[in-house]
Design an enzyme around this catalytic site. Sequence first.
Site, PDB file in Angstrom:
ATOM      1  N   SER A 136       0.794  -1.229   0.000  1.00  0.00           N
ATOM      2  CA  SER A 136       0.000   0.000   0.000  1.00  0.00           C
ATOM      3  C   SER A 136       0.824   1.275   0.000  1.00  0.00           C
ATOM      4  CB  SER A 136      -0.957   0.025   1.193  1.00  0.00           C
ATOM      5  OG  SER A 136      -0.245   0.180   2.397  1.00  0.00           O
TER       6      SER A 136
ATOM      7  N   LYS B  43       0.590   4.830   6.736  1.00  0.00           N
ATOM      8  CA  LYS B  43       0.048   5.620   5.631  1.00  0.00           C
ATOM      9  C   LYS B  43       0.663   7.014   5.685  1.00  0.00           C
ATOM     10  CE  LYS B  43      -3.014   2.349   4.679  1.00  0.00           C
ATOM     11  NZ  LYS B  43      -2.818   1.434   3.523  1.00  0.00           N
TER      12      LYS B  43
END
Length: 280
Positions: A83, A161
Amino acid sequence: MADSPHDPAGPGVNRDDVRGPAGSDRADGAHHRREEPASETAPKEKKQKSFWRELPILLVVALGLSFLLQTFVARVYLIPSESMEPTLHGCPGCTGDRIVVEKIGYHFTDPRPGDVIVFEGPESWSAGYVSTRSDNVIIRGIQEVGSLVGLVPPDENDLVKRVIATGGQTVECCDDQGRVLVDGVPLDEPYITMDFPFTPGVVTCDTEIPSGRCFGPITVPDGHVWVMGDNRSNSADSRYHVGDEHQGAIPLENVIGKARFIVLPPGRWGMIDSPEIQSS
């Protein structure tokens, strides 16, 4: 996370009476004693005793320091997924990056847009999380102790993230070039290399089949941050959780720290870039 050796040589010093020259006694009748060099066995055994006595103390101190460092200063985390490609490398079954996450800075300041952070996923982010702990009580206890000193990963859904917007800001996508907007201003995101297609006049947010980039607008709640993966086409980030109680944002109390640099594998050593992505 000794036995005392026995000295067979006694005190380790031998004393012999000696005669004077030509084997005769001295005129004063005095006898002189000559001392042999002390045996080296005793000092060595004393060092061994000292080492074994000090070893448990050294281990306790080392584990205590590790606990303090892992809890309050920094911790190493493994990247398990794609990701955050290409910034951070990870994939199922491969050798993912190991990153150092620093915990001190966010005690004095909040995360800013552009920071790469590690956080514990809120409940809605952890629906598919499976515990890494053993069902065996003894093994599970050992795992928990190992986690305290950084030898075993914590049993929680920790994610990595990039911060895109902070509390009170409005985030959405896209402008006519397919860029993310924060308070109506497009972001400069040089780290993005993989994203959904966006072609003006062909695939946009207004076409019959909109681009996968499109979302929002969402106003980030105060005390929260909006996060997205650098691999935009393969990241279940804030966009994926807009229907939860936080509108996809992450509470600041869930933030563990800032990802600072990659320590393993050796070929990936380097700082993790946190550029200014919002125009000042």
